[in-house]
Design a protein around this motif. Structure first.
Motif, PDB file in Angstrom:
ATOM      1  N   PRO A  45     -23.979  19.218 -24.224  1.00  0.00           N
ATOM      2  CA  PRO A  45     -22.523  19.389 -24.124  1.00  0.00           C
ATOM      3  C   PRO A  45     -22.169  20.741 -23.490  1.00  0.00           C
ATOM      4  CG  PRO A  45     -23.131  18.532 -26.273  1.00  0.00           C
ATOM      5  CD  PRO A  45     -24.419  18.918 -25.585  1.00  0.00           C
ATOM      6  N   GLY A  46     -21.291  20.714 -22.509  1.00  0.00           N
ATOM      7  CA  GLY A  46     -20.865  21.936 -21.837  1.00  0.00           C
ATOM      8  C   GLY A  46     -21.772  22.358 -20.696  1.00  0.00           C
ATOM      9  N   PHE A  47     -22.997  21.888 -20.658  1.00  0.00           N
ATOM     10  CA  PHE A  47     -23.938  22.206 -19.578  1.00  0.00           C
ATOM     11  C   PHE A  47     -24.910  21.044 -19.415  1.00  0.00           C
ATOM     12  CE2 PHE A  47     -27.684  24.251 -17.627  1.00  0.00           C
ATOM     13  CZ  PHE A  47     -27.068  24.855 -16.549  1.00  0.00           C
ATOM     14  N   PRO A  48     -24.423  19.914 -18.877  1.00  0.00           N
ATOM     15  CA  PRO A  48     -25.286  18.739 -18.773  1.00  0.00           C
ATOM     16  C   PRO A  48     -26.415  18.951 -17.763  1.00  0.00           C
ATOM     17  CG  PRO A  48     -23.210  18.361 -17.653  1.00  0.00           C
ATOM     18  CD  PRO A  48     -23.080  19.687 -18.346  1.00  0.00           C
ATOM     19  N   ILE A  49     -27.614  18.553 -18.155  1.00  0.00           N
ATOM     20  CA  ILE A  49     -28.775  18.594 -17.269  1.00  0.00           C
ATOM     21  C   ILE A  49     -29.517  17.269 -17.373  1.00  0.00           C
ATOM     22  CG2 ILE A  49     -29.008  21.104 -17.381  1.00  0.00           C
ATOM     23  CD1 ILE A  49     -31.398  20.680 -19.276  1.00  0.00           C
ATOM     24  N   LEU A  50     -30.238  16.952 -16.317  1.00  0.00           N
ATOM     25  CA  LEU A  50     -31.012  15.723 -16.276  1.00  0.00           C
ATOM     26  C   LEU A  50     -32.255  15.889 -17.149  1.00  0.00           C
ATOM     27  CD1 LEU A  50     -31.018  12.944 -14.806  1.00  0.00           C
ATOM     28  CD2 LEU A  50     -32.598  13.994 -13.170  1.00  0.00           C
ATOM     29  N   ASN A  83     -36.206  24.486 -12.831  1.00  0.00           N
ATOM     30  CA  ASN A  83     -34.763  24.658 -12.678  1.00  0.00           C
ATOM     31  C   ASN A  83     -34.061  23.386 -13.133  1.00  0.00           C
ATOM     32  OD1 ASN A  83     -34.241  27.296 -11.235  1.00  0.00           O
ATOM     33  ND2 ASN A  83     -35.776  26.409  -9.878  1.00  0.00           N
ATOM     34  N   PRO A  84     -32.882  23.524 -13.740  1.00  0.00           N
ATOM     35  CA  PRO A  84     -32.179  22.327 -14.210  1.00  0.00           C
ATOM     36  C   PRO A  84     -31.556  21.540 -13.062  1.00  0.00           C
ATOM     37  CG  PRO A  84     -30.877  24.280 -14.673  1.00  0.00           C
ATOM     38  CD  PRO A  84     -32.189  24.760 -14.116  1.00  0.00           C
ATOM     39  N   ILE A  85     -31.564  20.220 -13.211  1.00  0.00           N
ATOM     40  CA  ILE A  85     -30.876  19.325 -12.291  1.00  0.00           C
ATOM     41  C   ILE A  85     -29.570  18.935 -12.960  1.00  0.00           C
ATOM     42  CG2 ILE A  85     -30.923  17.081 -11.145  1.00  0.00           C
ATOM     43  CD1 ILE A  85     -34.011  17.360 -11.065  1.00  0.00           C
ATOM     44  N   GLN A  86     -28.469  19.214 -12.284  1.00  0.00           N
ATOM     45  CA  GLN A  86     -27.149  18.974 -12.860  1.00  0.00           C
ATOM     46  C   GLN A  86     -26.448  17.791 -12.195  1.00  0.00           C
ATOM     47  OE1 GLN A  86     -25.965  23.295 -12.524  1.00  0.00           O
ATOM     48  NE2 GLN A  86     -25.276  22.811 -14.599  1.00  0.00           N
ATOM     49  N   PRO A  87     -25.448  17.252 -12.876  1.00  0.00           N
ATOM     50  CA  PRO A  87     -24.692  16.127 -12.311  1.00  0.00           C
ATOM     51  C   PRO A  87     -24.117  16.469 -10.943  1.00  0.00           C
ATOM     52  CG  PRO A  87     -24.028  16.526 -14.583  1.00  0.00           C
ATOM     53  CD  PRO A  87     -24.927  17.656 -14.188  1.00  0.00           C
ATOM     54  N   GLY A  88     -24.155  15.495 -10.042  1.00  0.00           N
ATOM     55  CA  GLY A  88     -23.564  15.660  -8.721  1.00  0.00           C
ATOM     56  C   GLY A  88     -24.474  16.276  -7.676  1.00  0.00           C
ATOM     57  N   MET A  89     -25.641  16.725  -8.073  1.00  0.00           N
ATOM     58  CA  MET A  89     -26.545  17.359  -7.106  1.00  0.00           C
ATOM     59  C   MET A  89     -27.131  16.337  -6.144  1.00  0.00           C
ATOM     60  SD  MET A  89     -28.852  20.028  -9.283  1.00  0.00           S
ATOM     61  CE  MET A  89     -28.656  21.701  -8.741  1.00  0.00           C
ATOM     62  N   ARG A  90     -27.416  16.806  -4.944  1.00  0.00           N
ATOM     63  CA  ARG A  90     -28.205  16.040  -3.977  1.00  0.00           C
ATOM     64  C   ARG A  90     -29.519  16.793  -3.838  1.00  0.00           C
ATOM     65  NH1 ARG A  90     -26.433  13.085   1.478  1.00  0.00           N
ATOM     66  NH2 ARG A  90     -25.086  12.132  -0.067  1.00  0.00           N
ATOM     67  N   LEU A  91     -30.616  16.085  -3.973  1.00  0.00           N
ATOM     68  CA  LEU A  91     -31.920  16.721  -3.904  1.00  0.00           C
ATOM     69  C   LEU A  91     -32.935  15.767  -3.308  1.00  0.00           C
ATOM     70  CD1 LEU A  91     -33.778  15.827  -6.806  1.00  0.00           C
ATOM     71  CD2 LEU A  91     -31.605  16.720  -7.587  1.00  0.00           C
ATOM     72  N   GLU A  92     -34.120  16.268  -3.086  1.00  0.00           N
ATOM     73  CA  GLU A  92     -35.176  15.465  -2.489  1.00  0.00           C
ATOM     74  C   GLU A  92     -36.291  15.251  -3.499  1.00  0.00           C
ATOM     75  OE1 GLU A  92     -38.038  15.526   1.464  1.00  0.00           O
ATOM     76  OE2 GLU A  92     -36.172  16.662   1.452  1.00  0.00           O
TER      77      GLU A  92
END
Length: 123
Positions: A45-50, A83-92
């Motif tokens: 909550p407050g800092f969502p990560i995958l 490193n955290p992966i957060q909502p909305g990111m584009r990555l490879e």
């Protein structure tokens, strides 16, 4: 292929594959991490990560779908979440299979930033 489902369809935990390039033993996938994926609920909550377990699930699913690694994964090793992966990111997601098909390395990254790496063992 479930991983290639439209952004609004399919299981709530799979990424949207923007593009895929497969050459020999390597697959390079551009992923869009939808902010509405169910796996973000409550993590955190407050800092969502995958969650790391979802990153592993995606790597296994993509190795199956794009490199035809159909057998079950026996072990995971060399696993690092940097490193955290957060909502909305584009990555490879880069997957590299060894010639025997016994192992596949995975790496989530964007430019010089590495989010996680690991090795899937099929033996």
């Amino acid at each position: 292929m479930a991983v290639l489902a439209e952004k609004t369809a399919g299981p709530a935990h799979l990424p949207y594959v923007v593009s895929a390039r497969v050459a020999g033993l390597r697959a390079d996938l551009q992923l869009q991490v939808d902010a509405n994926l169910g796996c973000f609920d409550g993590h955190f909550p407050g800092f969502p990560i995958l969650p790391g377990v979802i990153q592993i699930d995606w790597a296994v699913a993509c190795a199956r779908d794009f490199l035809a690694l159909l057998q079950p994964v026996k072990t995971l090793d060399r696993l690092k979440f940097t490193n955290p992966i957060q909502p909305g990111m584009r990555l490879e997601l880069t997957l590299e299979m060894d010639e025997s098909g016994d192992f596949a390395l995975f790496r989530y990254h964007a430019g010089d930033t590495v989010f996680s790496v690991g090795r899937l063992s099929y033996v």
